[in-house]
Design an enzyme around this catalytic site. Structure first.
Site, short mmCIF file in Angstrom:
data_model
loop_
_atom_site.label_atom_id
_atom_site.label_comp_id
_atom_site.label_asym_id
_atom_site.label_seq_id
_atom_site.Cartn_x
_atom_site.Cartn_y
_atom_site.Cartn_z
N SER A 119 0.84 -1.20 0.00
CA SER A 119 0.00 0.00 0.00
C SER A 119 0.88 1.26 0.00
CB SER A 119 -0.94 -0.05 1.20
OG SER A 119 -1.97 0.90 1.08
N ASP A 137 -9.60 -5.03 -4.84
CA ASP A 137 -9.11 -4.02 -3.90
C ASP A 137 -9.82 -2.70 -4.18
OD1 ASP A 137 -7.68 -2.14 -2.45
OD2 ASP A 137 -5.71 -2.82 -3.13
N HIS A 154 -7.51 -5.63 -0.69
CA HIS A 154 -6.33 -4.80 -0.42
C HIS A 154 -5.28 -5.53 0.43
CE1 HIS A 154 -4.05 -1.12 -0.25
NE2 HIS A 154 -4.12 -1.06 1.07
#
Length: 565
Positions: free
Chosen positions: A294, A406, A438
């Protein structure tokens, strides 16, 4: 990535500002955005304990610190803190913090303590978990004390509840784990190094978390993705280093720093992790890889840029945005509002806040008066980062992996940008996973929703397998003079040379080196590649070659020299 709902990667934290106690790395106006969902025990059945029975020095100091805060004796509360913390906070800061905490807990008057225990100790902190009993709820809080027993930090939002167990593909008999410390001094971080059994040396992957205050497992509600990665990869012969993020281990100190930046939060500690691995037995320090998830994935190019010791062999970008953080969050806001999970008023407010970051005049020193996302210097340090563009002129091998369900970093938005910006590179690979969200767990069909993070699941083994195979057989930077000659031809076609003569000189030189490679003459390969670098330097000084082509070819030349030496 930041998120506005239950899908946060971590708990929020207060700003240094007296009036803007907002999480700098979590969307939302609450100091304790997640506490109502996964930290408060609202049963009200816990009993108040007699704290006078505790003889442990660390527990006693933790209890007294909270008693002082509750009674309004911030002078003596501050006296119980470490010198490092005292450099960053004041009595007034503690008062604002505590009053904001009580306001957002909103559980009535403080009654006493329901529990007190040492929840772990390492070379950095002894962690005491206290159960704070209020009229309507019991809330856990972790007080971090230094080796002398001084309060050095605290974590006000402790995740509780069911969590995924160790994955079935983890083989505890295949690896060992040892505690390590990343960095030293004020912001030292406790970590875990998972090492395969055997002689080694083994390649190693450093795990870099996303936004928020993440522990070494990157726990997000019922998920522990970094624990899964560490145990899965170590079971397949790859060492893994994971560590508590600075905003998790040193929450107050980072929160109280008006000059906190994304480099302090992410990049600097990743560099210190690679330095630690230089000295570890059974670790191949020529095979150090970074895996950023991320926001950590978005920071991979920045980490590579900061790698002055050239420790990093390659990197994995796991759900990493190609665009700016604010553009990604604006898409999150739209999606959550479309699900009915965000009231219109909050949606419009948060959208307006993130749009402020796209103002070219935004500065951390002088943010807009209505800016309420937390530490302005942090946002100033991150709002212009475009990872795909930054990686364009780099040469380290990349594996970019992405879940197609995601909603926080959306594949159909980010992957095309990665591919466009890196289309000229032949050492970048992509893996798309149709069923993954995610945090790389499988959810229901279709775009994921925040509620999936409360279901205990593991990263599927096929993801672990893909990463392990890439690390062991990663596409090294160009490994022959013939490969480099092809790259020169590509750069020539793209106009990276001011005249064809410069490109021709390089190709002639590389043709000669190819002959020496075919003959197995290592000495001549090394000698002539050093001459090639001198030629490159001359062309750069004479403005005959672009910075992009120069960087790529020089890096590959050094790699080829290293191969033949």
């Amino acid at each position: 990535m930041p998120t506005t709902a239950l899908g946060s990667e971590a708990v929020s934290q207060p700003s240094h500002s007296a009036t803007k106690l907002v999480g700098a790395d979590l969307v939302g106006p609450n100091l304790l955005n997640n506490i109502g969902k996964n930290s408060i025990n609202s049963s009200g059945n816990d009993q108040v304990i007699d704290t006078s029975e505790y003889k442990n020095h660390f527990i006693q100091n933790a209890i007294q610190f909270i008693r002082n805060m509750q009674s309004g004796d911030y002078y003596h509360a501050l006296k119980l803190t470490s010198s490092d913390l005292q450099k960053r906070i004041t009595e007034q800061w503690l008062e604002i913090y505590w009053n904001t905490y009580l306001q957002q807990i909103n559980s009535g008057s403080f009654i006493g303590f329901s529990s007190a225990k040492v929840k772990g100790s390492n070379e950095v902190h002894t962690n005491v978990e206290l159960g704070l009993k209020f009229e309507q709820a019991t809330v856990p809080m972790i007080i971090r004390l230094d080796p002398s027993g001084n309060v050095d930090d605290l974590l006000a939002t402790v995740q509780i509840g069911e969590v995924a167990e160790d994955p079935a593909y983890s083989d505890p008999d295949a690896f060992t784990e040892k505690e390590v410390v990343v960095g030293k001094g004020t912001f030292a971080l406790p970590g875990t190094l998972s090492i395969p059994k055997g002689e080694g040396p083994f390649p190693v992957v450093v795990l870099v978390q996303g936004s928020g205050a993440s522990d070494r497992d990157e726990r997000a509600y019922a998920l522990k993705p970094f624990r899964d990665l560490a145990h899965g990869l170590a079971s397949k012969g790859i060492a893994v280093l994971r560590y508590n993020k600075r905003t998790f281990e040193h929450t107050l100190k980072t929160t109280a720093d008006p000059n906190h930046t994304v480099d302090k939060e992410t990049t600097d500690d990743a560099m210190l992790a690679t330095h630690l691995l230089e000295k570890q037995q059974k670790i191949d320090d020529d095979q150090i890889f970074i895996l950023g998830h991320s926001q950590g994935g978005m920071m991979v190019p920045q980490i590579i840029n900061k790698d002055k010791r050239n420790n990093i062999e390659g990197a994995i970008v796991m759900a990493g945005p190609a665009r700016t953080i604010q553009d990604v969050v604006l898409d999150q806001l739209d999606y959550l509002h479309s699900l009915g999970q965000m009231p219109l008023e909050l949606y419009e407010f948060m959208k307006g806040q993130y749009e402020l970051l796209n103002d070219p005049d935004f500065t951390g020193e002088n943010p807009p008066e209505d800016f309420q996302l937390g530490q302005p210097m942090f946002w100033d340090s991150i709002n212009d980062i475009k990872a795909a563009e930054m990686a364009r002129e780099q040469t380290k091998p990349l594996l970019i992996i992405q879940g197609e369900e995601d909603y926080q970093v959306q594949a159909d938005m980010e992957i095309p940008i990665w591919k466009k910006e890196l289309s000229h590179r032949n050492n970048v690979e992509y893996r798309l996973y149709p069923k993954l969200n995610h945090f790389f767990t499988e959810g229901e069909e279709g775009m994921s929703a925040p509620e999936e993070y409360f279901i205990p699941e593991n990263i599927p083994e096929y993801v672990i397998r893909d990463i392990a195979e890439w690390v062991k057989f990663n596409p090294q930077q160009l490994t022959s003079a013939a490969d480099m000659k092809t790259l020169v031809e590509r750069f020539e076609a793209e106009g990276e040379f001011t005249n064809h003569g410069a490109a021709r000189a390089l190709k002639v030189h590389l043709s000669a080196v190819s002959q020496f490679e075919e003959q197995g003459s290592a000495e001549k390969v090394v000698k002539h590649m050093k001459g090639f670098i001198l030629l490159l330097n001359h062309q750069k000084k004479a403005d005959l070659i672009s910075q992009k082509a120069y960087n790529a070819l020089k890096s590959d030349a050094n790699q080829l020299i290293k191969k033949w030496q």
